[in-house]
Design a protein around this motif. Structure first.
Motif, PDB file in Angstrom:
ATOM      1  N   SER A  83       0.815  -1.218   0.000  1.00 51.02           N
ATOM      2  CA  SER A  83       0.000   0.000   0.000  1.00 51.02           C
ATOM      3  C   SER A  83       0.844   1.261   0.000  1.00 51.02           C
ATOM      4  N   GLY A  84       2.109   1.149   0.368  1.00 48.29           N
ATOM      5  CA  GLY A  84       2.979   2.326   0.377  1.00 48.29           C
ATOM      6  C   GLY A  84       3.502   2.688  -0.989  1.00 48.29           C
ATOM      7  N   VAL A  85       3.281   1.821  -1.992  1.00 47.11           N
ATOM      8  CA  VAL A  85       3.725   2.144  -3.350  1.00 47.11           C
ATOM      9  C   VAL A  85       2.839   3.242  -3.914  1.00 47.11           C
ATOM     10  N   THR A 122      -2.727  -4.350  10.144  1.00 48.89           N
ATOM     11  CA  THR A 122      -2.031  -3.229  10.790  1.00 48.89           C
ATOM     12  C   THR A 122      -0.521  -3.421  10.720  1.00 48.89           C
ATOM     13  N   ALA A 123      -0.067  -4.667  10.978  1.00 45.46           N
ATOM     14  CA  ALA A 123       1.365  -4.959  10.884  1.00 45.46           C
ATOM     15  C   ALA A 123       1.863  -4.740   9.460  1.00 45.46           C
ATOM     16  N   ALA A 124       1.028  -5.096   8.468  1.00 44.90           N
ATOM     17  CA  ALA A 124       1.423  -4.869   7.070  1.00 44.90           C
ATOM     18  C   ALA A 124       1.573  -3.375   6.785  1.00 44.90           C
ATOM     19  N   TYR A 125       0.667  -2.572   7.344  1.00 42.50           N
ATOM     20  CA  TYR A 125       0.785  -1.118   7.171  1.00 42.50           C
ATOM     21  C   TYR A 125       2.088  -0.605   7.801  1.00 42.50           C
ATOM     22  N   TRP A 131       9.091   0.580   5.003  1.00 45.88           N
ATOM     23  CA  TRP A 131       9.841   0.220   3.795  1.00 45.88           C
ATOM     24  C   TRP A 131       9.773   1.311   2.744  1.00 45.88           C
ATOM     25  N   PHE A 132       8.596   1.921   2.606  1.00 49.94           N
ATOM     26  CA  PHE A 132       8.427   2.932   1.552  1.00 49.94           C
ATOM     27  C   PHE A 132       8.491   4.358   2.115  1.00 49.94           C
ATOM     28  N   SER A 137       0.943  10.399   9.249  1.00 51.42           N
ATOM     29  CA  SER A 137      -0.421  10.711   8.811  1.00 51.42           C
ATOM     30  C   SER A 137      -0.907   9.690   7.785  1.00 51.42           C
ATOM     31  N   TRP A 138      -0.018   9.255   6.894  1.00 51.56           N
ATOM     32  CA  TRP A 138      -0.398   8.206   5.922  1.00 51.56           C
ATOM     33  C   TRP A 138      -0.790   6.924   6.644  1.00 51.56           C
ATOM     34  N   PHE A 139       0.025   6.546   7.622  1.00 46.17           N
ATOM     35  CA  PHE A 139      -0.250   5.306   8.360  1.00 46.17           C
ATOM     36  C   PHE A 139      -1.604   5.373   9.071  1.00 46.17           C
TER      37      PHE A 139
END
Length: 374
Positions: A83-85, A122-125, A131-132, A137-139
């Motif tokens: 999702s950070g891409v 949540t852990a994936a976020y 990583w990205f 605020s994004w999180f």
């Protein structure tokens, strides 16, 4: 067969075809407009594989909810990791997957699978933000959207649970009403049978008295005319008994019987004609509006008491008194005794909360029947 019976059941939450089509359509529409970085072809692979697995998991929500949970959780976590891409729009696939997970029902585990999926996402976020190199605020925005969609899914699931419980309650109510109607029918049949027995017992008792007199007239006096008169009177009693039996059944079925004072007055008058005995009827109380069961029970008690008076004290005057819901029959002469007729009447009255007493009262024999004053 109804249309409802042909449709698949939904034992595990929102998994109807409408929900599947809408959810899948939203995912396809959003993913079709996604613009990931052209150099990052692996993002397209993750999105495409995630979409396929999401569709499979959604279709399995009805038949295999635990398998669907695993597949949808894998999709949500995998797309949460990317999702950070920039411009990947993978958050859409995460949200629709987590919504389907929240809708699933796990009777043996409660909400624990949903909580587990939420923690994994949540852990994936967290990993994706690190990583990205995404901001706080994004999180928190990702978490907010995920929480909103989970709440939406839980609300939808609760709605379906309540709808299913309402259907079950309606079915239980229908079954209870059916059983109640069946019990009422059986009770009504028993009441008709008991009262029909009482009517026939009275008629046969009166016939027995008349035939005994006819036999005595023939044997002791040779009075053929008198015996013939008694036989004719017996025939009238038989016809009257059959008529009363039919009327009792018809009245009980329609729950409509004649007024008690008029019915007892007619019974006293008929007894006086049949037995040549003075019968004095008085109605001293306020006329009560009784149901058919109580009315027929008191009427049968009066009929039985008069039959006993004619049998045990022939020719003696009889006094019948009705005082509201209390009936008394008094006759002069020797004690009548209590046979099966009065014992049966006591049982009938007890079924509706009434009482019957019979015994000597000075030089008289007194029968008193009473029903509850409702």
């Amino acid at each position: 067969m109804s249309l409802k019976a042909l449709l698949p059941t939904r034992p595990h939450g929102e998994s109807g075809w409408v929900g599947r089509v809408l959810t899948t359509g939203v995912a396809i529409a959003v993913l079709a407009t996604a613009r990931p970085d052209p150099a990052s072809h692996w993002v397209w692979l993750v999105l495409g594989a995630g979409l396929v697995v999401f569709i499979i998991g959604t279709l399995l929500m009805t038949s295999r909810p635990y398998t669907a949970f695993v597949l949808l959780t894998v999709v949500a976590v995998a797309n949460g990791l990317i999702s950070g891409v920039d411009s990947s729009n993978s958050l859409v696939l995460v949200l629709v997957s987590i919504t389907d997970i929240a809708v699933l029902q796990f009777p043996r585990h409660g909400n624990r699978p949903i909580i587990t999926a939420g923690v994994c996402v949540t852990a994936a976020y967290v990993v994706s933000a690190w990583w990205f190199d995404k901001s706080d605020s994004w999180f928190f925005t990702q978490l907010l959207w995920t929480a909103v969609l989970i709440a939406f899914g839980l609300n939808r699931r609760q709605y379906e649970v309540q709808a299913r419980q309402t259907e079950q309650l309606l079915e239980q109510t229908r079954l209870a009403q059916s059983e109640h109607a069946r019990a009422a029918t059986l009770e009504e049949r028993g009441r008709i049978a008991r009262d029909l027995h009482d009517v026939l017992a009275h008629s046969l008792g009166a016939l027995s008295v008349q035939l005994e007199v006819a036999e005595a007239l023939l044997e002791e006096r040779g009075d053929t005319a008198g015996a013939l008169d008694r036989v004719r009177r017996s025939r009238r009693l038989a016809v009257q008994g059959l008529t009363e039996a039919r009327n009792a059944v018809a009245a009980l079925r329609a729950d409509a019987v004649p007024e008690l004072p008029q019915a007892i007055a007619a019974l006293a008058e008929q007894h006086e004609k049949d037995h040549g005995t003075a019968v004095h009827f008085t109605n001293t109380g306020v006329v009560k509006q009784l149901d058919s069961g109580a009315t027929v029970a008191l009427l049968n008690a009066a009929r039985e008491a008069l039959t006993n008076a004619a049998k045990h004290a022939p020719g003696q005057p009889v006094a019948v008194e009705l005082d509201g819901v209390r009936l008394s029959v008094r006759n002069k002469g020797p004690a009548n005794g209590e046979g099966f007729g009065l014992a049966g009447m006591r049982e009938r009255l007890a079924l509706i909360g009434g009482t019957l007493t019979a015994g000597p009262d000075g030089d008289d024999w007194l029968v008193v029947a009473e029903v509850p004053d409702e």
